[in-house]
Design an enzyme around this catalytic site. Structure first.
Site, PDB file in Angstrom:
ATOM      1  CB  CYS A 136      41.016  19.063  58.098  1.00 25.71           C
ATOM      2  SG  CYS A 136      39.405  18.814  57.318  1.00 25.71           S
ATOM      3  CB  CYS A 155      37.141  22.591  56.732  1.00 27.93           C
ATOM      4  SG  CYS A 155      37.735  22.085  58.348  1.00 27.93           S
ATOM      5  CE  LYS A 212      35.343  15.655  61.841  1.00 28.48           C
ATOM      6  NZ  LYS A 212      36.398  16.560  61.367  1.00 28.48           N
ATOM      7  NE  ARG A 231      31.416  22.306  61.609  1.00 25.50           N
ATOM      8  CZ  ARG A 231      30.479  21.481  61.173  1.00 25.50           C
ATOM      9  NH1 ARG A 231      29.300  21.960  60.813  1.00 25.50           N
ATOM     10  NH2 ARG A 231      30.723  20.190  61.094  1.00 25.50           N
ATOM     11  NE  ARG A 267      32.810  20.328  58.500  1.00 24.04           N
ATOM     12  CZ  ARG A 267      33.213  21.423  57.856  1.00 24.04           C
ATOM     13  NH1 ARG A 267      33.120  21.498  56.544  1.00 24.04           N
ATOM     14  NH2 ARG A 267      33.690  22.446  58.537  1.00 24.04           N
ATOM     15  CE  LYS A 270      35.897  16.129  65.789  1.00 22.59           C
ATOM     16  NZ  LYS A 270      36.605  16.837  64.784  1.00 22.59           N
ATOM     17  CB  SER A 289      33.819  22.705  70.270  1.00 17.25           C
ATOM     18  OG  SER A 289      32.970  22.285  69.227  1.00 17.25           O
TER      19      SER A 289
HETATM   20  C1  PBG Z   1      37.972  19.706  60.899  1.00 22.73           C
HETATM   21  C2  PBG Z   1      37.611  19.430  62.317  1.00 22.73           C
HETATM   22  C3  PBG Z   1      36.418  19.725  63.024  1.00 22.73           C
HETATM   23  C4  PBG Z   1      36.653  19.360  64.350  1.00 22.73           C
HETATM   24  C5  PBG Z   1      37.947  18.857  64.411  1.00 22.73           C
HETATM   25  N1  PBG Z   1      38.504  18.888  63.137  1.00 22.73           N
HETATM   26  C6  PBG Z   1      35.175  20.379  62.589  1.00 22.73           C
HETATM   27  C7  PBG Z   1      34.304  19.755  61.610  1.00 22.73           C
HETATM   28  O1  PBG Z   1      34.516  18.630  61.154  1.00 22.73           O
HETATM   29  O2  PBG Z   1      33.366  20.448  61.237  1.00 22.73           O
HETATM   30  C8  PBG Z   1      35.684  19.535  65.489  1.00 22.73           C
HETATM   31  C9  PBG Z   1      36.292  19.622  66.841  1.00 22.73           C
HETATM   32  C10 PBG Z   1      35.425  20.169  67.908  1.00 22.73           C
HETATM   33  O3  PBG Z   1      34.216  20.400  67.744  1.00 22.73           O
HETATM   34  O4  PBG Z   1      35.969  20.386  69.001  1.00 22.73           O
HETATM   35  N2  PBG Z   1      37.373  18.945  59.949  1.00 22.73           N
END
Ligand code: PBG
Length: 329
Positions: A123, A125, A200, A210, A222, A253, A279
């Site tokens: 990714c 970000c 996702k 984050r 997002r 997810k 998370s």
């Molecule tokens: C990156 C990404 C994210 C997560 C995994 N890959 C964050 C998001 O999309 O903002 C979240 C994982 C988690 O909350 O444990 N794009």
């Protein structure tokens, strides 16, 4: 089955003896299904706590190696690597730099722990100054899809070159699986599997991540690329698309609030399916346990078992090491 017929079906008969309860259990949770995420950061001897995720740290590669060695010894078979680069820019240069932070971590892990499966999150970000998962057209306030694909494909190839076993794109751009598959094949990595974050959702459950990955978007959110939590049919279309584009495994997810999606994805496609216990799923249990309100071990195991029951073959969880210890008794 007619429950009123004689002899009466008495479900409690099979619940009396622990050995028999175990024998007729329909679902098992095993250490071999778990993936432990890591946040790699530059430097040496760095071990930075993440306040919203007690027990999880941003680790420099030397510390990550120590931690992963212990986790692997405890029975964790696989890790998922995220990177926090030194500097961020508007092109996510750090994501595909050959000596980027993920690439360094992967090389070290594959050298020291060749038996550990190394999955990399693809990714942008974490590497973008604005925190979005793709290139941004600032004036239009838009995340650009097609120009982003090239950078994602480049990132995936650089991970494979560093030795990553599995490539896991989490950006949610349309067409990224095809772009990544094509680039991997062209670079000679035909055998590198893709685990696509296929369904996702734009979720509040990513909040603590984050902080951990320093990847909060600096403007907007997002929702123009991640899925609307209201949608289930669309998840099936997303998964179908990723499979058609070459995904070898698919992911749902977050996990706990989306068990219906997990069940439908597994039932519809029968593909190897991963659940990401994200998370906040971890943080909620940790916070309530710290207050003495819940039993951390029992709640964690029950949640993960629920993901297995719903259809997950693979579970990504920040608790993977503890779970391995708990499963041993
Ligand atoms: C990156 C990404 C994210 C997560 C995994 N890959 C964050 C998001 O999309 O903002 C979240 C994982 C988690 O909350 O444990 N794009």
């Amino acid at each position: 089955m007619n429950a009123t017929s004689f002899p009466a079906y008495r479900p409690r008969r099979l619940r009396q003896l622990p050995v028999l309860r175990r024998m007729v259990a329909e679902t098992q949770l095993g250490a071999h299904q778990l993936v432990l995420p890591y946040f790699a950061r530059p430097g040496k001897k760095q071990r930075r706590a993440i306040s919203a995720m007690p027990g999880v740290f941003q680790l420099s590669v030397d510390e990550l190696l120590k931690d992963a060695t212990a986790a692997h010894a405890a029975g964790v078979p696989a890790v998922l690597i995220f990177g926090i680069p030194d500097t961020k820019d508007e092109k996510a240069t750090g994501a595909y730099a050959s000596n980027g932070i993920v690439q360094q971590a992967v090389r070290a892990l594959k050298k020291e722990l060749p038996g550990l499966l190394v999955i990399t999150d693809v990714c942008l970000c974490e590497y973008m100054s604005h925190g979005h998962c793709g290139l941004v057209h600032r004036a239009a306030g838009k995340v650009l899809n097609d120009p982003t694909l090239k950078l994602l494909a480049r990132t995936a190839v650089s991970h494979a070159e560093a030795g990553a076993d599995v490539i896991a794109p989490s950006d949610m751009m349309d067409g990224r699986v095809r772009a990544i598959r094509t680039a991997l094949d062209a670079a000679g990595f035909q055998d590198a599997p893709i685990l696509a974050y296929a369904a996702k959702y734009a979720s509040a459950f990513y909040g603590p991540f984050r902080e951990a990955a320093e990847s909060a978007p600096q403007f907007g959110d997002r929702r123009s690329y991640q899925m609307n939590p209201a949608n289930a049919e669309e998840a099936l279309r997303e998964v179908a698309l990723d499979i058609a584009e070459g995904a070898d495994m698919v992911m749902v997810k977050p996990a706990l609030a989306y068990l219906d999606i997990l069940h439908r994805v597994k039932a519809t496609f029968g593909y190897p399916t991963a659940a990401y216990a994200v998370s906040a799923e971890y943080s909620m249990i940790k916070a309530a346990a710290a207050k003495g309100w819940i039993d951390e071990r029992a709640m964690t195991l029950e949640s993960l078992l629920g993901m297995r029951r719903a259809g997950a073959d693979i579970i990504i969880t920040y608790s993977a090491k503890e779970v391995c210890d708990w499963l041993k008794g």
